[in-house]
Every structure is written in structure tokens, then in C-alpha cells.
Design a protein around this motif. Structure first.
Motif, PDB file in Angstrom:
ATOM      1  N   ILE A 502      -4.281 -12.038 -16.685  1.00  0.00           N
ATOM      2  CA  ILE A 502      -5.034 -12.822 -15.950  1.00  0.00           C
ATOM      3  C   ILE A 502      -4.800 -12.421 -14.552  1.00  0.00           C
ATOM      4  O   ILE A 502      -5.645 -13.435 -13.389  1.00  0.00           O
ATOM      5  CB  ILE A 502      -3.833 -13.712 -16.312  1.00  0.00           C
ATOM      6  CG1 ILE A 502      -3.929 -14.474 -17.367  1.00  0.00           C
ATOM      7  CG2 ILE A 502      -3.379 -15.264 -15.310  1.00  0.00           C
ATOM      8  CD1 ILE A 502      -2.525 -15.502 -17.940  1.00  0.00           C
ATOM      9  N   VAL A 503      -3.811 -11.329 -14.095  1.00  0.00           N
ATOM     10  CA  VAL A 503      -3.840 -11.254 -12.442  1.00  0.00           C
ATOM     11  C   VAL A 503      -5.036 -10.926 -11.862  1.00  0.00           C
ATOM     12  O   VAL A 503      -5.695 -10.907 -10.888  1.00  0.00           O
ATOM     13  CB  VAL A 503      -2.643 -10.247 -12.359  1.00  0.00           C
ATOM     14  CG1 VAL A 503      -3.010 -10.378 -11.051  1.00  0.00           C
ATOM     15  CG2 VAL A 503      -1.655 -10.982 -12.401  1.00  0.00           C
ATOM     16  N   LEU A 508     -10.054  -9.869  -9.547  1.00  0.00           N
ATOM     17  CA  LEU A 508     -11.780  -9.723  -9.268  1.00  0.00           C
ATOM     18  C   LEU A 508     -12.500 -10.535  -9.918  1.00  0.00           C
ATOM     19  O   LEU A 508     -13.731 -10.499  -9.064  1.00  0.00           O
ATOM     20  CB  LEU A 508     -11.559  -8.933 -11.539  1.00  0.00           C
ATOM     21  CG  LEU A 508     -11.256  -6.940 -10.938  1.00  0.00           C
ATOM     22  CD1 LEU A 508     -11.098  -6.733 -12.393  1.00  0.00           C
ATOM     23  CD2 LEU A 508     -11.706  -6.310 -10.183  1.00  0.00           C
ATOM     24  N   ALA A 509     -11.998 -11.788  -9.866  1.00  0.00           N
ATOM     25  CA  ALA A 509     -12.905 -12.929  -9.354  1.00  0.00           C
ATOM     26  C   ALA A 509     -13.697 -12.964  -8.072  1.00  0.00           C
ATOM     27  O   ALA A 509     -14.252 -13.645  -8.265  1.00  0.00           O
ATOM     28  CB  ALA A 509     -12.438 -14.077 -10.555  1.00  0.00           C
ATOM     29  N   ALA A 615       5.558 -17.761 -14.607  1.00  0.00           N
ATOM     30  CA  ALA A 615       4.092 -17.006 -13.583  1.00  0.00           C
ATOM     31  C   ALA A 615       4.553 -15.914 -12.880  1.00  0.00           C
ATOM     32  O   ALA A 615       5.075 -14.977 -13.069  1.00  0.00           O
ATOM     33  CB  ALA A 615       4.364 -18.041 -12.630  1.00  0.00           C
ATOM     34  N   VAL A 616       3.399 -15.922 -12.344  1.00  0.00           N
ATOM     35  CA  VAL A 616       2.973 -13.852 -11.960  1.00  0.00           C
ATOM     36  C   VAL A 616       2.847 -14.235 -10.882  1.00  0.00           C
ATOM     37  O   VAL A 616       1.911 -14.798 -10.360  1.00  0.00           O
ATOM     38  CB  VAL A 616       1.943 -12.767 -13.211  1.00  0.00           C
ATOM     39  CG1 VAL A 616       2.127 -11.650 -12.552  1.00  0.00           C
ATOM     40  CG2 VAL A 616       2.487 -12.951 -14.025  1.00  0.00           C
ATOM     41  N   VAL A 617       2.748 -13.010  -9.189  1.00  0.00           N
ATOM     42  CA  VAL A 617       2.885 -13.526  -8.218  1.00  0.00           C
ATOM     43  C   VAL A 617       1.277 -12.598  -8.431  1.00  0.00           C
ATOM     44  O   VAL A 617       1.293 -11.360  -8.701  1.00  0.00           O
ATOM     45  CB  VAL A 617       3.771 -12.357  -7.215  1.00  0.00           C
ATOM     46  CG1 VAL A 617       3.404 -12.357  -6.009  1.00  0.00           C
ATOM     47  CG2 VAL A 617       5.649 -13.292  -7.089  1.00  0.00           C
ATOM     48  N   VAL A 618       0.974 -13.034  -7.577  1.00  0.00           N
ATOM     49  CA  VAL A 618      -0.658 -12.893  -7.428  1.00  0.00           C
ATOM     50  C   VAL A 618      -1.241 -12.308  -6.494  1.00  0.00           C
ATOM     51  O   VAL A 618      -2.218 -11.778  -5.775  1.00  0.00           O
ATOM     52  CB  VAL A 618      -1.914 -13.387  -8.538  1.00  0.00           C
ATOM     53  CG1 VAL A 618      -1.695 -13.313  -9.376  1.00  0.00           C
ATOM     54  CG2 VAL A 618      -2.208 -14.682  -7.427  1.00  0.00           C
ATOM     55  N   ASP A 619      -0.111 -12.297  -5.115  1.00  0.00           N
ATOM     56  CA  ASP A 619      -0.292 -12.295  -3.331  1.00  0.00           C
ATOM     57  C   ASP A 619       0.648 -12.273  -2.808  1.00  0.00           C
ATOM     58  O   ASP A 619       1.310 -13.352  -3.282  1.00  0.00           O
ATOM     59  CB  ASP A 619      -1.306 -12.788  -3.595  1.00  0.00           C
ATOM     60  CG  ASP A 619      -2.636 -12.044  -1.888  1.00  0.00           C
ATOM     61  OD1 ASP A 619      -1.462 -10.831  -1.168  1.00  0.00           O
ATOM     62  OD2 ASP A 619      -2.668 -12.611  -0.801  1.00  0.00           O
ATOM     63  N   ILE A 690       3.230  -8.176  -6.048  1.00  0.00           N
ATOM     64  CA  ILE A 690       2.047  -8.479  -6.667  1.00  0.00           C
ATOM     65  C   ILE A 690       2.827  -7.834  -7.991  1.00  0.00           C
ATOM     66  O   ILE A 690       3.196  -6.994  -8.621  1.00  0.00           O
ATOM     67  CB  ILE A 690       0.954  -8.127  -6.411  1.00  0.00           C
ATOM     68  CG1 ILE A 690      -0.146  -8.282  -7.644  1.00  0.00           C
ATOM     69  CG2 ILE A 690       1.015  -6.486  -5.700  1.00  0.00           C
ATOM     70  CD1 ILE A 690      -1.784  -8.339  -6.780  1.00  0.00           C
ATOM     71  N   PHE A 691       2.610  -8.586  -9.219  1.00  0.00           N
ATOM     72  CA  PHE A 691       3.057  -8.509 -10.431  1.00  0.00           C
ATOM     73  C   PHE A 691       3.764  -8.883 -11.163  1.00  0.00           C
ATOM     74  O   PHE A 691       4.362  -8.615 -12.109  1.00  0.00           O
ATOM     75  CB  PHE A 691       1.687  -7.053 -11.152  1.00  0.00           C
ATOM     76  CG  PHE A 691       0.825  -7.273 -10.221  1.00  0.00           C
ATOM     77  CD1 PHE A 691      -0.066  -7.641 -12.256  1.00  0.00           C
ATOM     78  CD2 PHE A 691       0.492  -5.951 -10.021  1.00  0.00           C
ATOM     79  CE1 PHE A 691      -1.680  -7.260 -11.981  1.00  0.00           C
ATOM     80  CE2 PHE A 691      -1.291  -6.166 -10.132  1.00  0.00           C
ATOM     81  CZ  PHE A 691      -2.126  -6.440 -11.085  1.00  0.00           C
TER      82      PHE A 691
END
Length: 721
Positions: A502-503, A508-509, A615-619, A690-691
Motif C-alpha cells: 500500500i505504501v 509510485l502513483a 496506519a503506515v507512515v508514508v512521509d 517511512i514504513f
């Protein structure tokens, strides 16, 4: 001290802009405004290997809004090679200059009120007294929770534009009002077709006798549809039978909607302007009149007109030969994906009468299962070939809702899951779209209506690659296949593997460009038709003519290429304008659907407090983190002041690049957080980067359909690295 009113600089003339563009002094492009920081905007550099042109202030943006085509003047170049520019002319005002928001008094001003848009990229507007709603002057609080649609009428001052109220939409928070506000925000028209359009609809359900004289007849074949359980617009059907030589004759049969939607009628013009069906959580707004949708849908047990793409395929998916023809079909059953999946999971299953929908034309459940499993085996081979050719799949979390029939409120939601049956249909639709794209481009290269997906912006991909390398992840960005192979290395079917996916999909999107329609005869000779994500040389949309006008255009071209009609007298520039409309409406409908999902999710969360999720940290930034909520796909920004009472924190910058002059390098941070000791819990520390997996309490932002989050004390420190 009197406040000094600041005004925007005047635009240069169109003639001067055209001259400057011709000499290379100016540049032109499409403006994008940062959603979170409206001071910052950018225009893509004509050389994709170079950073975007930057507009670094609202004044330099000079009244241009999201999507406008603008002319830029170069102000200066930064040390990092970024070009800082100013908008000096707007060649095309694409943005409608409308907004959804609230009306409030403007200090003690008796002549103007202030309209504050929800979208911060749009300026506040001074609304003259003549436009105020009844009772506002005496008691403005009556309207404090009312949503309005407003339109900019004039805009010279930096602080405010002048505007007028167009529509009182109703009370914020009401699902119907908020849904209408979403449609208005994205300039989508939900108005039903007027009765005057009925004159253009078929007068009878009977197929004209002459159609049977030249169309290929598949009515005795085992042809059927596979769609979502609640689908009403049945565009596509499939068939498959084994040939004596061991190969298979596979057919994709698409509703011949363009046969009934006559060109150059008032109905056609109205459908063209809509360009797409709009899917909201609570409603579907059809591109075609409902009567025409039903007439064209490939309903079981009824003779229907179609276009058929027929291939002879080897068992491992190699195309031996193909033909494309107009046809007549009679679908024997309307299967849902769940039915097809059951057949794939249990190939030898004998079906009871009540396990499947009614089957027509003398076929049995076992006949359908045989076809589904033959198609499944071929689809697996086709998908593997696409993988080997470098196809890329970036999936975002998509949710659906179950609504209370009495109140319309969301009772529950679920994540859409792609199973083998979904992928089966996807493979053959992709194959049909490719086959038709090649055919119409070969036969009508000046008018071919195609769809391309350009490669992502190299500078953004390099930034992402280097940032991920900092934390030990290595992504091959040389091709779509390289990206997919890298993804496959880091994801898995377990909980942590899915969270990591998901991260990475989210990251990449961001650099990816939107796929878009275009006319082959209206682009420069050096433009590549390649579809980056699919990794194929040519592509179009053919398989959904009931819900996409792009497919109607393709069907008309296909009919001409097969000599069922004369070649259209369109000019390439005319086709390009239709493509532009389809691009715009498709994007707006997509955004509206996402906003509708956000709306219903916000209502669900508000009704189920407290609502705590993984939740996951993406930034990470110096004073905030961005997270993705795993079971909703929601992206939230949580500031350090929302980490909780008595929680202490400290930010540390992570070294990304060695060159300190490289201002273009994105800073990466980690945040050290310490939760205090309580009566029942010990002191605990965690590192946010991140992650990192975190727990977040979700709530609904006031007067908004967005969610906000509060960081929760960790049960255990988990990272996906």
C-alpha cells in the motif's frame, strides 16, 4: 495604519504571448496548483527529464487556476536548475471559476460579505449585498452552516476576487446536500435527460430485419456476461469454444450502442458533453438515457446487437488469427463475479438450480463452468505474457458501502477485492481494446481515437528512488517492468507485505501521469502511442460504450473501418476536442466518485466513535507525518501538536544526498516520540519514519468531508523495513 490593497499585474496581449512563444522567450503549459500549499504551483517542463517550471507565489500565479493553459515568463533560475516563472497570459481558462463554500460577514463591511471556498486553491470572494440571501444581513449566523456555490465575476485584487452566489445548496453535513455539492464542484451535470430527447430513442425493442442479413449470428453460442453483482449496464459478454485443432475460439462481444445513438443529433451532443457515467456511492448518473441503457445492455434471453472481436487462441494465449465483426448475440445468463469465482474454485462442481441466475437457450451450469475455466486458463497465460513484457499494476485501496435503506447513512464498508474472476474479464477486455486500437489505426490513421499513458516524470522517479535507497529499498525505475519487479520483491500476502504494498503503490502513483485520449491525426509525428503501465505500443477504449463516449467514438470509427458506414467527415482537430472533453469529464467523474467515498466514510467514522485503526507512515516532515489508513486507503497528515497530551517529540533530518547545494533534494526526517507514563501504562518511545506502523484515532474534520487523525500510544513498535 491603512492596509495597502495589492493588485495583480496586467496580462500581456494575446499577440505578444504568441510572438514570445514563437521566439522561445515564453513557454506554455497546463497549470497545477499544490493542494496543501496554494502559494506553490507548477507547469511541466517540455523536456520531461528536467524539473517542472515553478510558480512560487499567488502573485506570480496571477489569477490562473488549476488546469488552465498558461503562458510563463522566466524570472530566474535557482542553483538547483529549477526555473522560477510568472504567469503573464492565460490562453485557455479551463477552470470554471466556481467553488463550494461558506458565506460570512466581512468585518464591519455593510456592502460586501466574504465567501470562503472549501478548496484553498481558489481565492476568497467578496460577495456584493445584492447577491446575499434573504435574512443574511440581519442574522448571518442563519447561514453559517449553509453550503453555497459561488462564481468569480472579476479578479484584480490579490486578497479577494469579486463573486456572486449561484446556488444555495443546503445544510452542510447532509448527505444529499454534500453529494450535490460534490457534483457542482466538479462541474458534473446530474440533470435527467429532458423529454425532448425521447424522439431520438428507438421506437421499438425489435431489431430491424436487415441487421440479421449482414451481422454474424452468435445467438446459439454459449455467450454470457460477467459483472459486479449490482451491475445494470451490461456492456460486454464473452464466449469460448474448443476447436478441433485444440485451439480455442474466444469472443468478446460489446454492445453496439453507437448503432442506436445517432450522430449529430441533439441527444448525441448532450451525451458527448456528459462523456461518462458518474458513479457516486448513493447514485449512478448515466451517460445515456436510462431507456437507451436498457435497450443496449446485453440482458440475458434477449437478442442484442453487438460488435464482436473473435480470436483463435492457442491454449497458452498466442493469437493465431482474429476477426472483428458486427454481430447479434443472445446472452444465456447474467453471471456475477462471485458466480464465476465459484466455478474457478470448483471446476467440477454440479450446480443446483438456485445457485445460479436463470440460464437461457438450453445451456446448463456445467456448460458455463467449462467456458469460464477455459477462459481462466488462457487469461493466466495472457497475464503472464503481459508481465514478461513489462506491464505495471499500481492498485489503490478502493472501498464500497452498505447503506441503510431508510436513512441512506452508511452501515458498513468493505475493501474491493480483485479475484481471479475479475482478472479474467480484465485480460480479455485489454486484449479486445488492443486489437481494435491496432485495427482502427491501420485503417483510419488520421482519425484514430486512441489512449496513451506517458512514462512518469524522470526527475520525480529519481527523487523517489534515492529517497528509498536511503532506507535500504532499491527500485529499478528504468521501465514499467523494472518497477513491477521491484514491487514484487518487497510485497507479500501477509499483513506486513500488504501494508508495504500500500505504501509503495502510494509513493509510485505520485510521479505517474494520467492516461489520456488523443486523436492520432492531431499530434506531432514524434509522439509515441505507447501505454506505459500496460507496456504495449497502442491502446484504446472499446469495451464500455454504454458508460464512456470515448468508446462510442471508437465504435463509429470501427464501423467505418469495417465498411459498415462511410468514413466520418471529421477533421482531426475536431476529434482532438472530443478527446479533450472525454479526458476532462473522465477525470472529474473519477474525482467526484472519490469525494463521494470520502463523504460516506467521514459519516461512518463520525457515527462509530472512537474509531482507531492501523496506519503506515508514508512521509515524514519536520513537524508532521503523512499516514495511510490500511483498511480505508485514506491519506492523513498528522501534525506534532496532535500527537497527544504530554507527548514529547524531536525531529532528526536524514541525509539523502551529499551535495548541500542541491535544493531540489527532498528532505527526509524521522521523529522520535515519547509517550509519558500513566497510572496504567509505562513510558514508551517510538521512532516515526517511512514504513512505520502506527495506530491512529480517526475523526471527522468540522464542516468537512475529510478525516483527521490523532496518533495513539503504540502497543508495540513495528516497521515494514
Amino acid at each position: 495604519m491603512t492596509n495597502v490593497r495589492a493588485f495583480y499585474p496586467k496580462y500581456i496581449s494575446r499577440r505578444s504571448a504568441e510572438f514570445g512563444l514563437k521566439t522561445g522567450e515564453f513557454v506554455k503549459g497546463i497549470l497545477r496548483v499544490d493542494v496543501n500549499f496554494n502559494n506553490f504551483a507548477f507547469v511541466e517542463h517540455k523536456d520531461p527529464s528536467k524539473p517542472d517550471y515553478v510558480i512560487a507565489s499567488v502573485v506570480d500565479r496571477n489569477r490562473a487556476l488549476e488546469g488552465d493553459e498558461v503562458v510563463l515568463f522566466l524570472k530566474y533560475k535557482r542553483e538547483d536548475e529549477r526555473l522560477v516563472t510568472q504567469v503573464i497570459h492565460i490562453t485557455k481558462k479551463v477552470h470554471p471559476r466556481t467553488a463550494i463554500g461558506y458565506l460570512q460577514p466581512l468585518d464591519k463591511n455593510k456592502e460586501f460579505a466574504v465567501f470562503t471556498p472549501r478548496d484553498k486553491r481558489i481565492p476568497k470572494m467578496k460577495i456584493p449585498k445584492i447577491s446575499w440571501p434573504s435574512g443574511f444581513q440581519s442574522d448571518p449566523k442563519l447561514y453559517s452552516d449553509i453550503l453555497f456555490l459561488a462564481k468569480i465575476s472579476d479578479w484584480k485584487e490579490v486578497k479577494y476576487a469579486l463573486g456572486t452566489l449561484v446556488e444555495n445548496l443546503g445544510m452542510n453535513g447532509d448527505l444529499k446536500v454534500e453529494s450535490l455539492a460534490i457534483l457542482r464542484e466538479f462541474c458534473l451535470d446530474p440533470t435527467p435527460f429532458p423529454d425532448t430527447m425521447k424522439q431520438f430513442l428507438p421506437k421499438t425493442c425489435d431489431i430491424p430485419a436487415k441487421e440479421f442479413e449482414y451481422r454474424e449470428d452468435f445467438r446459439k453460442e454459449c455467450v454470457f456476461t460477467i459483472d459486479p453483482l449490482t451491475a445494470r449496464d451490461l456492456d460486454d459478454a464473452v464466449s469460448c469454444k474448443e476447436l478441433p485443432n485444440g485451439n480455442f475460439e474466444v469472443g468478446v462481444h460489446i454492445s453496439d450502442a453507437s448503432f442506436f445513438l445517432k450522430e449529430d443529433t441533439m441527444l448525441d451532443e448532450m451525451v458527448k458533453s456528459k462523456a461518462t457515467t458518474i458513479y457516486m456511492v448513493d447514485s449512478v448518473y448515466h451517460m445515456l438515457p436510462v431507456e437507451l441503457c436498457l435497450h443496449c445492455s446485453l440482458l440475458p434471453g434477449q437478442d442484442k446487437l453487438s460488435f464482436s472481436v473473435i480470436w483463435e487462441l492457442s491454449p497458452d494465449g498466442e493469437i493465431v488469427n482474429q476477426r472483428i465483426t458486427r454481430s447479434v448475440i443472445n446472452s444465456c445468463v447474467q453471471l456475477a463475479y462471485e458466480h464465476a469465482q465459484m466455478m474457478i474454485d470448483e471446476p467440477e462442481k454440479k450446480f443446483e438450480e438456485d445457485e445460479l441466475p436463470k440460464i437461457h437457450n438450453g445451456f446448463k451450469g456445467e456448460d458455463l463452468s467449462k467456458v469460464v475455466n477455459s477462459l481462466q486458463k488462457i487469461a493466466v497465460c495472457l497475464r503472464e505474457k503481459r508481465r514478461q513484457n513489462g506491464s505495471l499494476k499500481i492498485d489503490q485501496v478502493k472501498i464500497g458501502f452498505s447503506l441503510d435503506p431508510a436513512t441512506g447513512e452508511p452501515k458498513e464498508f468493505w475493501i474491493h477485492e480483485q479475484k481471479a474472476a475479475n482478472r479474467l474479464i480484465e485480460e480479455f477486455m485489454l486484449l479486445a481494446n488492443q486489437s481494435v486500437a491496432r485495427f482502427i489505426n491501420d485503417e483510419l490513421p488520421d482519425l484514430a481515437f486512441l489512449r496513451l499513458h506517458e512514462a512518469p516524470k524522470p526527475t520525480m522517479m529519481v527523487d523517489l528512488q534515492k529517497n528509498l535507497e536511503t532506507i535500504g529499498m532499491h527500485i529499478d525505475i528504468s521501465s514499467s517492468g523494472g518497477i513491477q519487479s521491484s514491487l514484487n520483491k518487497y510485497v507479500g500476502d501477509d499483513y506486513l507485505g500488504q501494508a508495504r504494498m500500500i505504501v509503495l503503490n502510494h509513493l509510485l502513483a505520485k510521479p505517474m501521469k494520467r492516461a489520456r485520449y488523443f486523436c492520432a491525426g492531431a499530434v506531432e509525428d514524434d509522439v509515441s502511442y505507447t501505454h506505459f503501465a500496460l507496456s504495449i505500443p497502442i491502446y484504446t477504449h472499446f469495451t464500455s460504450p454504454i458508460r464512456r463516449y470515448a468508446d462510442i467514438m471508437v465504435h463509429r470509427l470501427l464501423a467505418a473501418a469495417l465498411h459498415y458506414r462511410d468514413k466520418p467527415t471529421w477533421e482531426p482537430e475536431e476529434v482532438a476536442l472530443v478527446a479533450e472533453t472525454c479526458n476532462r469529464q473522465k477525470y472529474h467523474a473519477k474525482r467526484a466518485g472519490e469525494a463521494s467515498s470520502d463523504l460516506y466514510l467521514a459519516h461512518y467514522v463520525e457515527s462509530n466513535q472512537p474509531y482507531v485503526q492501523d496506519a503506515v507512515v508514508v512521509d515524514t516532515k519536520e513537524r508532521s507525518i503523512d499516514v495511510i489508513v490500511l483498511n480505508t486507503g485514506t491519506v492523513l497528515r498528522i501534525y506534532t501538536n496532535n500527537f497527544g497530551e504530554n507527548v514529547t517529540w524531536k525531529s532528526e533530518e536524514i541525509q539523502v544526498r551529499k551535495d548541500p547545494k542541491d535544493e531540489n533534494a527532498k528532505k527526509m526526517w524521522r521523529i522520535l516520540v515519547r509517550f509519558p507514563e500513566t497510572d496504567s501504562e509505562p513510558q514508551v518511545s517510538m521512532v516515526l519514519e517511512i514504513f512505520t506502523l502506527v495506530r491512529v484515532e480517526l475523526g471527522r474534520k468540522p464542516k468537512s468531508n475529510k478525516l483527521e487523525g490523532k496518533l495513539q500510544r503504540p502497543v508495540e513498535q513495528l516497521s515494514l523495513l
